[in-house]
Design an enzyme around this catalytic site. Sequence first.
Site, mmCIF file in Angstrom:
data_model
loop_
_atom_site.group_PDB
_atom_site.id
_atom_site.type_symbol
_atom_site.label_atom_id
_atom_site.label_comp_id
_atom_site.label_asym_id
_atom_site.label_seq_id
_atom_site.Cartn_x
_atom_site.Cartn_y
_atom_site.Cartn_z
ATOM 1 N N ALA B 36 -18.169 -8.675 -12.087
ATOM 2 C CA ALA B 36 -17.605 -8.556 -10.728
ATOM 3 C C ALA B 36 -16.619 -9.694 -10.461
ATOM 4 O O ALA B 36 -15.593 -9.487 -9.792
ATOM 5 C CB ALA B 36 -18.719 -8.545 -9.683
ATOM 6 N N HIS B 37 -16.908 -10.897 -10.983
ATOM 7 C CA HIS B 37 -15.946 -12.000 -10.852
ATOM 8 C C HIS B 37 -14.605 -11.597 -11.462
ATOM 9 O O HIS B 37 -13.555 -11.727 -10.842
ATOM 10 C CB HIS B 37 -16.464 -13.251 -11.591
ATOM 11 C CG HIS B 37 -17.399 -14.112 -10.785
ATOM 12 N ND1 HIS B 37 -18.693 -13.775 -10.543
ATOM 13 C CD2 HIS B 37 -17.211 -15.323 -10.191
ATOM 14 C CE1 HIS B 37 -19.279 -14.734 -9.832
ATOM 15 N NE2 HIS B 37 -18.397 -15.685 -9.600
ATOM 16 N N LEU B 38 -14.674 -11.104 -12.705
ATOM 17 C CA LEU B 38 -13.449 -10.749 -13.423
ATOM 18 C C LEU B 38 -12.686 -9.630 -12.712
ATOM 19 O O LEU B 38 -11.467 -9.702 -12.550
ATOM 20 C CB LEU B 38 -13.799 -10.308 -14.858
ATOM 21 C CG LEU B 38 -14.123 -11.447 -15.817
ATOM 22 C CD1 LEU B 38 -14.710 -10.903 -17.115
ATOM 23 C CD2 LEU B 38 -12.866 -12.273 -16.109
ATOM 24 N N GLU B 90 -15.124 -19.701 -12.226
ATOM 25 C CA GLU B 90 -15.593 -19.906 -10.848
ATOM 26 C C GLU B 90 -14.613 -20.731 -10.014
ATOM 27 O O GLU B 90 -14.468 -20.491 -8.802
ATOM 28 C CB GLU B 90 -16.979 -20.576 -10.844
ATOM 29 C CG GLU B 90 -17.724 -20.459 -9.513
ATOM 30 C CD GLU B 90 -18.251 -19.054 -9.245
ATOM 31 O OE1 GLU B 90 -17.420 -18.173 -8.933
ATOM 32 O OE2 GLU B 90 -19.463 -18.824 -9.368
#
Lengths: 288, 200
Positions: B36-38, B90
Amino acid sequence: MGSLPVSTALRAALKQAATVLPQDVVRALEAARARETSAMASAQLDAILENVSVASNGSIPMCQDTGIQTFFVEAGVESPFLKDLKAWIREAVVQATSDIPLRPNTVDPFTGKNPGDNTGYYMPCINWELVEGSDVVITVLPKGGGSENMSALKMLPPGVGQKGIKKAVIEHIVACGGKPCPPTIVGLGIGGGADIAMKLGKKAVLREIGSRNALDKAAELERELLDLVNMTGVGAMGVGGDTTCLAVHIEVAHRHPASLPLGILVQCWADRRARVRLRADGTAEVIS
Amino acid sequence: MKRNLTLPINESTARELRMGDILFLTGTIFTARDEAHLLMLEKHETGVSLPFDPSQMALFHCGPVVSEQGGKWQVIAAGPTTSIRMEIFEDKYLETFRPPIIIGKGGMGDRTQAALQSVGAVYTHYTGGAGALAAKCIESVEGVEWLDELGMPEAAWFFKVKDFGPLLVTMDSAGGNLYKTLEPTIANNVQAIMARINAT
């Protein structure tokens, strides 16, 4: 719980292990909370104890990692069920995985494929020991991955002696920090070959907290190492505090003159275990 | 210091939070792990706007076990996952989406610490293994994004929480870092222990 068909007793034991923390572990966590002087570590211990009670009251797994289903079977040589045990244990794991539910945790190391039922090559993991009589006692230890990753084997030069063992344990526990979800139970296998030391370490984790090895020297080392590990200040979840470890348990084997194997098995605070006794008449009960 | 916070919180409130504070959150938190970060960063870079505003919520490093019952999502267990995996992106994520609070396990590295200082945010540690307790503090599932693309553990889940905690602030926006603070104390303790072992 009274007499049950063996399949029911095995499933009940798997559910009990996943959802109810044994009383000796709860008492040890409560004692650690009572003597804790760090507010930050106290908050971790409070959360663990509340989590344990939420899980037990709701019959839900106490941790999302419900572990690798690991069994220790003390099989009485006169039991009429020796040939059936492996299939019964496997069936109970498959059933419990969908009923409780348990997280499917067995993965093919080559393809990464997860069969979805906690079975696979050598899985569930079953350790066998033949004993006298006609009873079979089956202990389940659902072993989480985070703490298992922190287990280690040290092949020490025998010349380092007891001091070398103590130093190796302290260095290892400090290097682990908060990763194995402390306060932990540390099982040490001392002696044997490499495989025996690791297996004895895991067996040591099964012992009730407060129990001591029957050998005086091993019992004394258990007490001393517990004190020393708790002097490190790593604390609950590695946030700094008075209790890094709830117990150190040692099992001992004779060794080769050239070897001093030290198996260090680290068990997270969720020291989940349950035990079933199967009698020759086919009835079974969950005994702890 | 114990603090009950209601989300959203603004930057100045986040900058007041200090290493050692213990937080209990009420409001909306969202989960995001590696995928989900990517995905969110990729969308931002290609100019696609997000269907939600992370700066109004807390970011939870978590892959929950969720089940659908009668058309409604229910959380079975939702403990924290190991945060250090997200260290590689992050800092960029914080600077882009500015969530004021990260919830995870085990701490993060120097790049994240620098980003916490620049955007005014904190990293908080949630008790490892406390999956049942976390589920109890989640009142409802408000929604989910990218479930089909990413699957259950990697999707972004939106949880309405009440008194979610204890969340221990271990990295703050003033450079406070509990893990680094503990290192010299533990090293001293180990030295004393080794001396005691040598004396036996």
